[in-house]
Design an enzyme around this catalytic site. Structure first.
Site, PDB file in Angstrom:
ATOM      1  N   ASP A 183       0.910  -1.097  -0.127  1.00 30.50           N
ATOM      2  CA  ASP A 183       0.047  -0.057  -0.011  1.00 30.50           C
ATOM      3  C   ASP A 183       0.899   1.290   0.019  1.00 30.50           C
ATOM      4  OD1 ASP A 183      -2.978   1.071   0.635  1.00 30.50           O
ATOM      5  OD2 ASP A 183      -1.594   2.291   1.707  1.00 30.50           O
ATOM      6  N   ASN A 191      -1.831  13.060  -4.075  1.00 30.08           N
ATOM      7  CA  ASN A 191      -2.924  13.370  -4.917  1.00 30.08           C
ATOM      8  C   ASN A 191      -3.215  14.858  -4.656  1.00 30.08           C
ATOM      9  OD1 ASN A 191      -3.717  11.511  -6.365  1.00 30.08           O
ATOM     10  ND2 ASN A 191      -5.100  10.607  -4.987  1.00 30.08           N
ATOM     11  N   HIS A 196      -4.649  14.668  -9.143  1.00 29.42           N
ATOM     12  CA  HIS A 196      -4.971  13.278  -9.571  1.00 29.42           C
ATOM     13  C   HIS A 196      -4.050  12.483 -10.617  1.00 29.42           C
ATOM     14  CE1 HIS A 196      -8.133  12.569  -6.604  1.00 29.42           C
ATOM     15  NE2 HIS A 196      -8.779  13.750  -6.824  1.00 29.42           N
ATOM     16  N   GLU A 226      -4.774   2.247  -4.106  1.00 28.96           N
ATOM     17  CA  GLU A 226      -3.345   2.369  -4.076  1.00 28.96           C
ATOM     18  C   GLU A 226      -2.844   1.021  -3.207  1.00 28.96           C
ATOM     19  OE1 GLU A 226      -4.600   4.881  -0.365  1.00 28.96           O
ATOM     20  OE2 GLU A 226      -5.325   4.482  -2.510  1.00 28.96           O
TER      21      GLU A 226
END
Length: 305
Positions: A183, A191, A196, A226
């Site tokens: 992760d 972001n 994005h 993610e």
């Protein structure tokens, strides 16, 4: 295997390379690192390989795309295409597919992979066969690929990697199998700082580094958001950890955005080895628990379940 007792196995082994060298069928052998170790003249001519050279499959495809020879690769994003194709390559004991060549030929290719990860590729020219049904088959194959590929990164999606895990758990005997849950750390902050589109570029960068860091016989995919998963078969827990530590090191060194050369990112991982008879859900749950432990311990690390 049927073998004439009058022909010793050693004699057959000596005959085959000569026969395959003269054959019109395309024939090539790749090692577990996906490097071409042998190919006949038909294979080299069709796929624009310099006879006697030993490129990796990825290097072959780059050369085909750059020179417009060999395999036709219709894409506006070659790296995404390469990641997508690599995510499927060598993951099954046997696979069959069709491919176009720039010289106009249509080739039916097969891939046969042994337990060590070595691959035999054979190709036959089927240009004159059933052309009227080809568009239907191409559409079917594209739909099947789309159902198993993550649209953003080009690697396998959740369905693909979960199916691979279940099949490998069901088919293994005494072979170790490890699952990695990964992760990206503080991804929302990425972001928020670069938008994005920048965040998508970071996800694609990690997908590329993860795929480059594992072997061709291993599987990886994007689970969503993610979060990613990798399945490493035939490696002990300590060996799998070494592989992931190398991936973590490549992530730390990466600067994925040319417009933001200062931007780096980190990843946390949880690693678990399957117990005998353990179902996929339990194995993933243990890897997930190790992942969250990595987060609690400060992130940017791999924790063993």
């Amino acid at each position: 295997m049927a073998l004439n007792p009058s022909l010793p196995l050693q004699a057959l082994a000596e005959l085959l390379p000569g026969l395959l060298s003269q054959a019109q069928v395309l024939a090539g052998v790749f090692d577990a690192d996906d490097r071409l170790v042998w190919a006949n003249a038909a294979f080299c001519e069709a796929l624009a390989v310099v006879p006697g050279s030993h490129p990796t499959w990825a290097e072959m495809m780059r050369h085909c795309h750059a020179t417009q020879r060999g395999t036709v690769i219709n894409t506006d994003d070659f790296e995404a295409w390469l990641a997508s194709a690599a995510s499927r390559r060598g993951k099954l004991p046997y696979r069959q597919f069709e491919t176009d060549l720039h010289d106009g030929r249509w080739i039916l290719m097969t891939e046969t992979v042994d337990e060590r990860g070595w691959m035999l590729c054979l190709g036959s020219d089927v240009s004159d066969l059933a052309r009227d049904h080809r568009e239907l088959r191409v559409a079917r194959d594209q739909a099947q690929r789309a159902s198993l590929v993550d649209a953003l990164t080009g690697m396998g999606n959740r369905s693909f990697v979960m199916t691979q895990l279940s099949q490998r758990l069901a088919g293994r005997l005494d072979t170790p199998l490890c699952v990695v849950m990964a992760d990206l750390d503080h991804f929302k902050q990425i972001n928020d700082s670069v938008g994005h589109a920048g965040g998508d570029a970071v996800l694609c960068d990690f997908a590329r580094l993860l795929q480059q860091g594992i072997r061709r016989v291993d599987v990886c995919g994007r689970m969503g958001g993610e979060e990613f998963m990798a399945v490493l078969e035939g490696l002990s827990l300590s060996e799998a950890e070494q592989v992931m530590q190398r991936v973590l090191a490549s992530v730390r060194a990466s600067r994925p955005l040319a417009s933001h050369p200062e931007l780096s990112y980190r990843v946390s991982m949880g690693l678990a080895q399957a117990a005998p008879g353990e179902p996929a859900a339990s194995l993933i749950s243990r890897a997930d628990a190790a992942l969250y432990q990595a987060k609690r311990q400060g992130r940017d690390r791999c924790v063993l379940a």
